[in-house]
Design a protein around this motif. Structure first.
Motif, PDB file in Angstrom:
ATOM      1  N   ASN A   2       0.825  -1.202   0.000  1.00 21.98           N
ATOM      2  CA  ASN A   2       0.000   0.000   0.000  1.00 21.98           C
ATOM      3  C   ASN A   2       0.865   1.260   0.000  1.00 21.98           C
ATOM      4  N   VAL A   3       1.888   1.275   0.826  1.00 18.98           N
ATOM      5  CA  VAL A   3       2.786   2.430   0.881  1.00 18.98           C
ATOM      6  C   VAL A   3       3.528   2.587  -0.437  1.00 18.98           C
ATOM      7  N   GLU A   4       3.963   1.481  -1.008  1.00 19.14           N
ATOM      8  CA  GLU A   4       4.675   1.533  -2.290  1.00 19.14           C
ATOM      9  C   GLU A   4       3.787   2.128  -3.380  1.00 19.14           C
ATOM     10  N   GLU A   5       2.513   1.742  -3.388  1.00 19.34           N
ATOM     11  CA  GLU A   5       1.587   2.297  -4.376  1.00 19.34           C
ATOM     12  C   GLU A   5       1.423   3.801  -4.190  1.00 19.34           C
ATOM     13  N   GLN A   6       1.378   4.245  -2.940  1.00 21.11           N
ATOM     14  CA  GLN A   6       1.248   5.668  -2.663  1.00 21.11           C
ATOM     15  C   GLN A   6       2.482   6.436  -3.107  1.00 21.11           C
ATOM     16  N   LEU A   7       3.635   5.802  -3.043  1.00 19.68           N
ATOM     17  CA  LEU A   7       4.880   6.465  -3.387  1.00 19.68           C
ATOM     18  C   LEU A   7       5.191   6.424  -4.881  1.00 19.68           C
ATOM     19  N   THR A   8       4.360   5.743  -5.668  1.00 17.99           N
ATOM     20  CA  THR A   8       4.641   5.661  -7.095  1.00 17.99           C
ATOM     21  C   THR A   8       4.200   6.900  -7.850  1.00 17.99           C
ATOM     22  N   GLU A   9       3.655   7.863  -7.160  1.00 22.90           N
ATOM     23  CA  GLU A   9       3.303   9.129  -7.796  1.00 22.90           C
ATOM     24  C   GLU A   9       3.982  10.258  -7.035  1.00 22.90           C
ATOM     25  N   ILE A  10       4.519  11.191  -7.784  1.00 22.59           N
ATOM     26  CA  ILE A  10       5.123  12.364  -7.156  1.00 22.59           C
ATOM     27  C   ILE A  10       4.357  13.595  -7.609  1.00 22.59           C
ATOM     28  N   LEU A  11       4.408  14.615  -6.825  1.00 23.52           N
ATOM     29  CA  LEU A  11       3.711  15.849  -7.134  1.00 23.52           C
ATOM     30  C   LEU A  11       4.671  16.796  -7.830  1.00 23.52           C
ATOM     31  N   LYS A  12       4.282  17.244  -9.032  1.00 20.73           N
ATOM     32  CA  LYS A  12       5.110  18.186  -9.771  1.00 20.73           C
ATOM     33  C   LYS A  12       4.847  19.598  -9.248  1.00 20.73           C
ATOM     34  N   GLU A  13       5.684  20.540  -9.626  1.00 17.05           N
ATOM     35  CA  GLU A  13       5.566  21.916  -9.149  1.00 17.05           C
ATOM     36  C   GLU A  13       4.219  22.547  -9.484  1.00 17.05           C
ATOM     37  N   ASN A  14       3.596  22.164 -10.593  1.00 20.17           N
ATOM     38  CA  ASN A  14       2.314  22.746 -10.981  1.00 20.17           C
ATOM     39  C   ASN A  14       1.124  22.049 -10.311  1.00 20.17           C
ATOM     40  N   GLY A  15       1.378  21.109  -9.401  1.00 18.70           N
ATOM     41  CA  GLY A  15       0.311  20.445  -8.669  1.00 18.70           C
ATOM     42  C   GLY A  15      -0.175  19.149  -9.288  1.00 18.70           C
ATOM     43  N   GLU A  16       0.301  18.831 -10.485  1.00 19.16           N
ATOM     44  CA  GLU A  16      -0.087  17.581 -11.131  1.00 19.16           C
ATOM     45  C   GLU A  16       0.777  16.444 -10.588  1.00 19.16           C
ATOM     46  N   THR A  17       0.222  15.250 -10.672  1.00 14.59           N
ATOM     47  CA  THR A  17       1.011  14.097 -10.247  1.00 14.59           C
ATOM     48  C   THR A  17       1.656  13.442 -11.447  1.00 14.59           C
ATOM     49  N   GLU A  18       2.752  12.786 -11.197  1.00 13.06           N
ATOM     50  CA  GLU A  18       3.482  12.094 -12.248  1.00 13.06           C
ATOM     51  C   GLU A  18       3.929  10.748 -11.704  1.00 13.06           C
TER      52      GLU A  18
END
Length: 77
Positions: A53-69
């Motif tokens: 569950n934690v790994e899934e949460q960490l697979t997205e990062i927040l870019k400076e414009n607020g979008e996730t990647e």
């Protein structure tokens, strides 16, 4: 949800370590050893689920414009 599923990762690991220690001592009657083994497997499954569950949460990062990647961590052998 069982009481064990409500444990934190750290609590589940601590209980799992206690089960392993008891089984390693070898002074446990067979019936009790089987129950401890089952408990240990259940605790190991809970720990694995929490880590996944934690790994899934960490697979997205927040870019400076607020979008996730999405990103992945490449493990080196």
């Amino acid at each position: 949800m069982t009481d064990k599923e409500n444990l934190t990762f750290e609590e589940a690991m601590e209980k799992l370590e206690e089960v392993v220690e008891a089984l390693e001592e070898g002074d446990v009657p067979l019936e009790e050893a089987i129950e401890k083994y089952k408990e240990g497997m259940e605790l190991a499954k809970i720990c694995h689920q929490k880590l996944t569950n934690v790994e899934e949460q960490l697979t997205e990062i927040l870019k400076e414009n607020g979008e996730t990647e999405s990103f992945s961590i490449n493990e080196v052998d």
